[in-house]
Design a protein around this motif. Structure first.
Motif, mmCIF file in Angstrom:
data_model
loop_
_atom_site.group_PDB
_atom_site.id
_atom_site.type_symbol
_atom_site.label_atom_id
_atom_site.label_comp_id
_atom_site.label_asym_id
_atom_site.label_seq_id
_atom_site.Cartn_x
_atom_site.Cartn_y
_atom_site.Cartn_z
ATOM 1 N N VAL A 19 0.906 -1.316 -0.067
ATOM 2 C CA VAL A 19 -0.065 0.094 0.086
ATOM 3 C C VAL A 19 0.970 1.052 0.081
ATOM 4 C CG1 VAL A 19 -1.887 -1.072 0.830
ATOM 5 C CG2 VAL A 19 -0.224 -0.093 2.384
ATOM 6 N N THR A 20 2.062 1.208 0.446
ATOM 7 C CA THR A 20 2.949 2.428 0.533
ATOM 8 C C THR A 20 3.384 2.687 -0.892
ATOM 9 O OG1 THR A 20 3.671 2.003 3.041
ATOM 10 C CG2 THR A 20 4.951 3.399 1.524
ATOM 11 N N THR A 21 3.842 1.851 -1.628
ATOM 12 C CA THR A 21 4.197 1.925 -3.035
ATOM 13 C C THR A 21 3.116 2.257 -3.903
ATOM 14 O OG1 THR A 21 5.777 0.200 -3.030
ATOM 15 C CG2 THR A 21 5.184 0.749 -5.252
ATOM 16 N N THR A 22 1.802 1.676 -3.485
ATOM 17 C CA THR A 22 0.464 2.084 -4.346
ATOM 18 C C THR A 22 0.089 3.507 -4.019
ATOM 19 O OG1 THR A 22 -0.397 -0.127 -4.420
ATOM 20 C CG2 THR A 22 -1.725 1.581 -4.521
ATOM 21 N N ARG A 23 0.165 3.890 -2.665
ATOM 22 C CA ARG A 23 -0.201 5.433 -2.415
ATOM 23 C C ARG A 23 0.836 6.327 -3.131
ATOM 24 N NH1 ARG A 23 -1.120 3.589 2.935
ATOM 25 N NH2 ARG A 23 0.935 4.200 3.532
ATOM 26 N N THR A 24 2.322 5.931 -2.997
ATOM 27 C CA THR A 24 3.322 6.908 -3.626
ATOM 28 C C THR A 24 2.932 7.149 -5.162
ATOM 29 O OG1 THR A 24 4.991 6.104 -2.166
ATOM 30 C CG2 THR A 24 5.657 6.942 -4.102
ATOM 31 N N LEU A 25 2.624 6.030 -5.903
ATOM 32 C CA LEU A 25 2.612 5.891 -7.307
ATOM 33 C C LEU A 25 1.156 6.750 -7.781
ATOM 34 C CD1 LEU A 25 4.020 2.518 -8.369
ATOM 35 C CD2 LEU A 25 5.061 4.638 -8.794
ATOM 36 N N MET A 26 0.085 6.328 -7.150
ATOM 37 C CA MET A 26 -1.260 6.896 -7.456
ATOM 38 C C MET A 26 -1.470 8.202 -6.697
ATOM 39 S SD MET A 26 -2.750 4.508 -9.188
ATOM 40 C CE MET A 26 -1.009 4.627 -10.209
ATOM 41 N N GLY A 27 -0.818 8.740 -5.775
ATOM 42 C CA GLY A 27 -0.977 10.010 -4.995
ATOM 43 C C GLY A 27 -2.255 9.933 -4.448
ATOM 44 N N HIS A 28 -2.825 8.852 -4.001
ATOM 45 C CA HIS A 28 -3.996 8.863 -3.398
ATOM 46 C C HIS A 28 -4.024 7.871 -2.102
ATOM 47 C CE1 HIS A 28 -8.725 8.509 -2.931
ATOM 48 N NE2 HIS A 28 -8.518 9.622 -3.441
ATOM 49 N N ALA A 29 -4.883 8.029 -1.107
ATOM 50 C CA ALA A 29 -4.930 7.133 0.077
ATOM 51 C C ALA A 29 -5.227 5.782 -0.434
ATOM 52 C CB ALA A 29 -5.913 7.696 1.048
ATOM 53 N N TYR A 30 -5.791 5.458 -1.390
ATOM 54 C CA TYR A 30 -6.458 4.103 -1.866
ATOM 55 C C TYR A 30 -6.754 4.361 -3.540
ATOM 56 C CZ TYR A 30 -10.415 5.841 0.406
ATOM 57 O OH TYR A 30 -11.196 6.777 0.862
ATOM 58 N N PRO A 31 -6.399 3.546 -4.314
ATOM 59 C CA PRO A 31 -6.940 3.575 -5.630
ATOM 60 C C PRO A 31 -8.358 3.730 -5.873
ATOM 61 C CG PRO A 31 -5.207 1.797 -5.580
ATOM 62 C CD PRO A 31 -5.715 2.222 -4.046
ATOM 63 N N MET A 32 -8.852 4.430 -6.853
ATOM 64 C CA MET A 32 -10.224 4.624 -7.126
ATOM 65 C C MET A 32 -10.257 4.428 -8.744
ATOM 66 S SD MET A 32 -11.751 5.390 -4.099
ATOM 67 C CE MET A 32 -13.295 6.343 -4.818
ATOM 68 N N PRO A 33 -11.647 4.164 -9.089
ATOM 69 C CA PRO A 33 -11.657 4.106 -10.736
ATOM 70 C C PRO A 33 -11.231 5.304 -11.369
ATOM 71 C CG PRO A 33 -13.742 3.208 -9.338
ATOM 72 C CD PRO A 33 -12.706 3.882 -8.274
ATOM 73 N N GLY A 34 -10.608 5.105 -12.463
ATOM 74 C CA GLY A 34 -9.950 6.256 -13.473
ATOM 75 C C GLY A 34 -8.770 6.074 -13.533
ATOM 76 N N LEU A 35 -8.081 7.238 -13.686
ATOM 77 C CA LEU A 35 -6.625 7.100 -13.998
ATOM 78 C C LEU A 35 -5.585 6.386 -12.894
ATOM 79 C CD1 LEU A 35 -6.051 10.585 -15.893
ATOM 80 C CD2 LEU A 35 -6.223 8.338 -16.920
ATOM 81 N N HIS A 36 -6.110 6.727 -11.509
ATOM 82 C CA HIS A 36 -5.200 6.596 -10.388
ATOM 83 C C HIS A 36 -5.899 5.039 -9.839
ATOM 84 C CE1 HIS A 36 -4.295 10.779 -10.613
ATOM 85 N NE2 HIS A 36 -3.545 10.208 -10.938
ATOM 86 N N ALA A 37 -5.986 3.813 -10.494
ATOM 87 C CA ALA A 37 -6.754 2.873 -10.300
ATOM 88 C C ALA A 37 -6.240 1.538 -9.617
ATOM 89 C CB ALA A 37 -7.999 2.489 -11.340
ATOM 90 N N LYS A 38 -4.659 1.559 -9.845
ATOM 91 C CA LYS A 38 -4.148 0.130 -9.601
ATOM 92 C C LYS A 38 -3.189 0.211 -8.448
ATOM 93 C CE LYS A 38 -2.854 0.246 -14.483
ATOM 94 N NZ LYS A 38 -1.860 0.375 -15.623
#
Length: 218
Positions: free
Chosen positions: A64-83
């Protein structure tokens, strides 16, 4: 107790996960996964691993730390930042739909140690999500997962705000019957999912209820 919405597609797997239990399963690349709240405000710990890496003896979980760093969000959401990614920035799953929109990626699955640190003896859970995961891992050695103390999983439907002082607080979940998260597997993955037994904070509405898991393909 509630009438759930019709499935998004004809599932090839339909699994009801009851209180204080967990499931381990294999999902093929391109298959869809739906995690659904059944009867209330119920949270569920979710973790997945690249099956290709597991075949090589490498256990790189969803991070989740890597994910938050890449997505710029607390958790992925549908759309561009979804992975969701693993620690080597390999994308594992992508969110397609989310009818709840509030989750937790700040902490790992509860364990006997975290329960001991956070709660007085009369308020501790006698069983933890980590305990459930260990049983699920033991039942499916073919998936190549080893027993673990803690992982940086995502906890779907759990409402954990951060205070101005930096503390993590447990608030009433904003999920409900029929709320779900749907995502697609970007590669073959091995998955762990548990039903959280917590009764000592409002994350489950003080009333643990089932979680439903559905898997289908195009």
């Amino acid at each position: 107790r509630f009438e759930l919405p019709a499935p998004l597609a004809d599932p090839i797997e339909n699994i009801r996960i009851h209180n204080a239990t967990a499931e381990s399963y294999f999902v093929k690349a391109g298959d869809y996964i739906q995690i659904q709240d059944v009867d209330g405000r119920q949270c569920t710990d979710f973790e997945c691993f690249s099956a290709r890496k597991l075949d090589k003896g490498i256990e790189h979980a969803l991070d989740v730390t890597t994910t938050r760093t890449l997505m710029g969000h607390a958790y992925p959401m549908p759309g561009l930042h979804a992975k969701y990614y693993d620690q080597e920035m390999v994308p594992l799953v992508e969110v397609v739909q989310d009818t709840c929109g509030r989750h937790d990626t700040l902490g790992g699955a509860c364990s006997s140690e975290s329960n001991t640190v956070r709660y007085s003896p009369e308020k501790r859970c006698m069983h933890s999500c980590r305990d459930s995961w260990m049983l699920a891992i033991a039942e499916h050695p073919e998936y190549g997962l080893s027993k673990r103390d803690i992982t940086h999983n995502v906890n779907f439907f759990m409402n954990v705000p951060v205070t101005q002082e930096g503390g993590l607080t447990f608030e009433d979940g904003i999920s409900g019957s029929g709320k779900y998260v749907e995502f697609t597997a970007l590669m073959d993955i091995s998955v762990l999912i548990s039903n959280c037994p917590q009764l000592n904070n409002p994350c489950n509405g003080y009333n643990p209820t089932p979680i439903e898991l559905l898997i289908w393909n195009d």
